[in-house]
Design a protein around this motif. Sequence first.
Motif, PDB file in Angstrom:
ATOM      1  N   GLN A  85      -7.274  14.876   7.941  1.00  0.00           N
ATOM      2  CA  GLN A  85      -5.927  15.442   7.894  1.00  0.00           C
ATOM      3  C   GLN A  85      -4.920  14.388   7.431  1.00  0.00           C
ATOM      4  O   GLN A  85      -5.255  13.209   7.338  1.00  0.00           O
ATOM      5  CB  GLN A  85      -5.537  15.934   9.295  1.00  0.00           C
ATOM      6  CG  GLN A  85      -6.370  17.122   9.733  1.00  0.00           C
ATOM      7  CD  GLN A  85      -6.119  17.471  11.182  1.00  0.00           C
ATOM      8  OE1 GLN A  85      -6.078  16.604  12.051  1.00  0.00           O
ATOM      9  NE2 GLN A  85      -5.947  18.745  11.453  1.00  0.00           N
ATOM     10  N   ASN A  96       0.830  -1.210   0.000  1.00  0.00           N
ATOM     11  CA  ASN A  96       0.000   0.000   0.000  1.00  0.00           C
ATOM     12  C   ASN A  96       0.851   1.241   0.000  1.00  0.00           C
ATOM     13  O   ASN A  96       2.045   1.159  -0.063  1.00  0.00           O
ATOM     14  CB  ASN A  96      -0.957   0.007   1.191  1.00  0.00           C
ATOM     15  CG  ASN A  96      -0.210   0.021   2.507  1.00  0.00           C
ATOM     16  OD1 ASN A  96       0.998  -0.189   2.540  1.00  0.00           O
ATOM     17  ND2 ASN A  96      -0.880   0.288   3.582  1.00  0.00           N
ATOM     18  N   SER A 148      -6.235   6.895   3.036  1.00  0.00           N
ATOM     19  CA  SER A 148      -5.690   5.907   2.092  1.00  0.00           C
ATOM     20  C   SER A 148      -5.887   4.497   2.623  1.00  0.00           C
ATOM     21  O   SER A 148      -6.167   3.575   1.854  1.00  0.00           O
ATOM     22  CB  SER A 148      -4.209   6.172   1.856  1.00  0.00           C
ATOM     23  OG  SER A 148      -4.024   7.453   1.341  1.00  0.00           O
ATOM     24  N   TYR A 150      -2.435  -1.056  12.599  1.00  0.00           N
ATOM     25  CA  TYR A 150      -1.085  -1.453  12.206  1.00  0.00           C
ATOM     26  C   TYR A 150      -0.316  -1.682  13.497  1.00  0.00           C
ATOM     27  O   TYR A 150      -0.102  -0.747  14.254  1.00  0.00           O
ATOM     28  CB  TYR A 150      -0.382  -0.348  11.418  1.00  0.00           C
ATOM     29  CG  TYR A 150      -0.915  -0.153  10.029  1.00  0.00           C
ATOM     30  CD1 TYR A 150      -0.709  -1.119   9.052  1.00  0.00           C
ATOM     31  CD2 TYR A 150      -1.596   0.998   9.679  1.00  0.00           C
ATOM     32  CE1 TYR A 150      -1.175  -0.938   7.765  1.00  0.00           C
ATOM     33  CE2 TYR A 150      -2.064   1.188   8.394  1.00  0.00           C
ATOM     34  CZ  TYR A 150      -1.857   0.209   7.443  1.00  0.00           C
ATOM     35  OH  TYR A 150      -2.314   0.396   6.171  1.00  0.00           O
ATOM     36  N   ALA A 202      -4.812  10.611   8.713  1.00  0.00           N
ATOM     37  CA  ALA A 202      -6.084  10.293   9.361  1.00  0.00           C
ATOM     38  C   ALA A 202      -6.524   8.868   9.057  1.00  0.00           C
ATOM     39  O   ALA A 202      -7.240   8.246   9.836  1.00  0.00           O
ATOM     40  CB  ALA A 202      -7.162  11.280   8.908  1.00  0.00           C
ATOM     41  N   GLU A 212      -3.158   6.800  -4.359  1.00  0.00           N
ATOM     42  CA  GLU A 212      -2.655   8.123  -4.004  1.00  0.00           C
ATOM     43  C   GLU A 212      -1.491   8.546  -4.906  1.00  0.00           C
ATOM     44  O   GLU A 212      -1.453   9.661  -5.404  1.00  0.00           O
ATOM     45  CB  GLU A 212      -2.202   8.095  -2.540  1.00  0.00           C
ATOM     46  CG  GLU A 212      -1.870   9.449  -1.989  1.00  0.00           C
ATOM     47  CD  GLU A 212      -1.818   9.424  -0.469  1.00  0.00           C
ATOM     48  OE1 GLU A 212      -1.804   8.329   0.113  1.00  0.00           O
ATOM     49  OE2 GLU A 212      -1.792  10.494   0.129  1.00  0.00           O
TER      50      GLU A 212
HETATM   51  N1  LIG Z   1       1.927  -0.031   6.095  1.00  0.00           N
HETATM   52  C1  LIG Z   1       1.790   0.668   7.218  1.00  0.00           C
HETATM   53  N2  LIG Z   1       2.390   0.247   8.348  1.00  0.00           N
HETATM   54  C2  LIG Z   1       2.249   0.941   9.498  1.00  0.00           C
HETATM   55  N3  LIG Z   1       1.544   2.073   9.627  1.00  0.00           N
HETATM   56  C3  LIG Z   1       0.925   2.548   8.536  1.00  0.00           C
HETATM   57  C4  LIG Z   1       1.022   1.875   7.277  1.00  0.00           C
HETATM   58  N4  LIG Z   1       0.300   2.571   6.369  1.00  0.00           N
HETATM   59  C5  LIG Z   1      -0.206   3.637   7.029  1.00  0.00           C
HETATM   60  N5  LIG Z   1       0.161   3.624   8.322  1.00  0.00           N
HETATM   61  C6  LIG Z   1      -0.237   4.620   9.337  1.00  0.00           C
HETATM   62  O1  LIG Z   1      -1.621   4.714   9.332  1.00  0.00           O
HETATM   63  C7  LIG Z   1      -2.039   6.058   9.472  1.00  0.00           C
HETATM   64  C8  LIG Z   1      -2.998   6.422   8.357  1.00  0.00           C
HETATM   65  O2  LIG Z   1      -2.316   6.462   7.128  1.00  0.00           O
HETATM   66  P1  LIG Z   1      -3.015   6.823   5.771  1.00  0.00           P
HETATM   67  O3  LIG Z   1      -1.993   6.743   4.703  1.00  0.00           O
HETATM   68  O4  LIG Z   1      -4.236   6.010   5.623  1.00  0.00           O
HETATM   69  O5  LIG Z   1      -3.437   8.340   5.993  1.00  0.00           O
HETATM   70  P2  LIG Z   1      -4.065   9.372   4.973  1.00  0.00           P
HETATM   71  O6  LIG Z   1      -5.301   9.882   5.613  1.00  0.00           O
HETATM   72  O7  LIG Z   1      -4.199   8.770   3.637  1.00  0.00           O
HETATM   73  O8  LIG Z   1      -2.984  10.511   4.950  1.00  0.00           O
HETATM   74  P3  LIG Z   1      -2.484  11.453   3.760  1.00  0.00           P
HETATM   75  O9  LIG Z   1      -3.374  12.622   3.734  1.00  0.00           O
HETATM   76  O10 LIG Z   1      -1.104  11.813   4.194  1.00  0.00           O
HETATM   77  O11 LIG Z   1      -2.494  10.650   2.513  1.00  0.00           O
HETATM   78  C9  LIG Z   1      -0.791   6.891   9.513  1.00  0.00           C
HETATM   79  O12 LIG Z   1      -0.525   7.239  10.850  1.00  0.00           O
HETATM   80  C10 LIG Z   1       0.274   5.996   8.997  1.00  0.00           C
HETATM   81  O13 LIG Z   1       1.488   6.266   9.637  1.00  0.00           O
END
Ligand SMILES: Nc1ncnc2c1ncn2[C@@H]1O[C@H](COP(=O)(O)OP(=O)(O)OP(=O)(O)O)[C@@H](O)[C@H]1O
Lengths: 255, 306
Positions: free
Chosen positions: B35, A255, B41, B11, B38, B81
């Motif tokens: 944010q 991902n 993704s 996670y 959050a 993304e």
């Molecule tokens: N593979 C992973 N292993 C561990 N933690 C993860 C992993 N992927 C995401 N995270 C954590 O999960 C949380 C959410 O991540 P995510 O990428 O879904 O956020 P987002 O809302 O899409 O942010 P952005 O606006 O930066 O794209 C974050 O704190 C991130 O550090």
Amino acid sequence: MSSFKAYFKKEITEGIRNYKFLILAIGIILFAILDPIMLKLLPEILKGQTQGVDISQFMNINHRFSITKYMNDIYNIANIVIALTLMGVITDEIKDKNIVIPLTKGLNLEGLVIAKTLVYSLIITSFTFVGFIINYYYSQILFPENLVSISSVMKSCLLYSIYLLFVISLIYLLSSIFKRGIVAALLSILIIFTMPLIINIKILSNYLPFYLIKQANNFNVIFDSTLTISILWTLTYIVIITVITIDRLKRIEIN
Amino acid sequence: MIDVKNLKKSYKDQEVLKDINFKISKGEIYGFLGQNGAGKSTTMNILTGLIKYNSGDITIAGFDMKKEYKKIINIIGYLPENPKFYPYMTGREYLKFICEIKGLDKLETSKKIDKLLELVKLNKASKRKIGGYSRGMRQRLGIAVSLINDPKILFLDEPSSALDPEGRKDVVKIIESLKSLKITIFLSTHILSDVERICDRIGILNEGNIVLEDSLERLKNKYILPVYDIEFSNNCEDLNNNFNKYDWIEKIKTNNKKMSIYVKNRFKADRKLLNIISNIENTVLSYKIRKSKLEEIFLQVVNNNE
Ligand SMILES: Nc1ncnc2c1ncn2[C@@H]1O[C@H](COP(=O)(O)OP(=O)(O)OP(=O)(O)O)[C@@H](O)[C@H]1O
Ligand SMILES: [Mg+2]
């Protein structure tokens, strides 16, 4: 099946456009030409430079010696070139996230791994055969003494090819385990070079892929039951390793 | 079309999605806000089957995510993304490659590719290597790829976030044109002006929960105190007393000839404010209701939760 076809074509495009096939061709075929020439020139160079050193062993280089030199280089150098060229074939898909979009379109990972294995198996096997044939005739021109028959060299070449197929599957397995391609490459090189040591253990020796190399170097390959069984074992390892590779890839969350 | 119940995802120790619930109906464009970090993704990757989740029920177009994933994948499209392509392929070659994975018929394929390249305005660049594409071009190629199987539902993860204003405008236009195709769109972003332009409904994700979900219009009415900006022909700084006695007025700001009235109840203000002003002996030059910004709602909601 559609994933297999798509990736089979894609690997060929990638191999050509990213020069992977070219590097493999150089790594495997170059020494087929260089080795005999080097062996021819070596005594001349040594004659001019060293006084009183016994160079007689270089004086009676023959056809068989020249071909053996090439086989050793395939083992020592081509193995490394293959490991370094193929280390990214699987890891880059994951590291660069190139595989994400195909996955969301229903990519079948069996198809992907089998396509990658088949493309590089075909390429490396063809290059190996081309290398052996070039080397055979080059050596024959430069060292017309003690000629070895082409059929016995082709048998050795076949064993080398099967061995290299094992190397390909090993690199794929390691790169499905380690995130960084270079780790997979170095580890596979380490395994490749420790196998000749393990083969000294009697009970194991016939079951290791390196047995094929040992037989190939004899120039008198007889496909007796021991060798046939050893070949079958190696093919079995390739299948098992490939199945594990596919399973590993399925577990990775990208991902 | 999309039904998510009690979705949880962690996670290791980090609980990213605590308890997510939402429903999206057919043809709707749903804006998923939150944010950085959050979990937008993460949610998208779960809904498109790329990653696993700890618990919860996900149904997409009536298919269960766990049992009928293969059927789901045939009717959805996903723009990740940071869409990644093989850089040595041309745009057209990549689209063809994806068609091959889908096992689409060859003749059908080339017609479809032409149509999609037209839609995302990449016809001219289609024979160039993707490695040389700009960020905006890659994003548009990603949209074309996501549409290749005529999806009923489209997931777009920050389709315009990393682009310059020009590129953003292009992408927003393309999404608007998809609206007419009756495709259900689930769109995550943190660019609020884009959401205001295209989304029917929004949900705000904060600290692992959807803290707010409603139609854009209702959110604005509920969360933002409307402001009436009035301009007089003469100085109006002494007029405050005319307004102070009404309880539906929150506060008044004056600056020479300009006055801003913040109201608590829009309904009453709409009916009474003009009346009051007309009784004042100072000519009114202009009278405007300030448009509320989604950004303000967003900050208000996220801050309240902290
Ligand atoms: N593979 C992973 N292993 C561990 N933690 C993860 C992993 N992927 C995401 N995270 C954590 O999960 C949380 C959410 O991540 P995510 O990428 O879904 O956020 P987002 O809302 O899409 O942010 P952005 O606006 O930066 O794209 C974050 O704190 C991130 O550090
Ligand atoms: Mg994100």
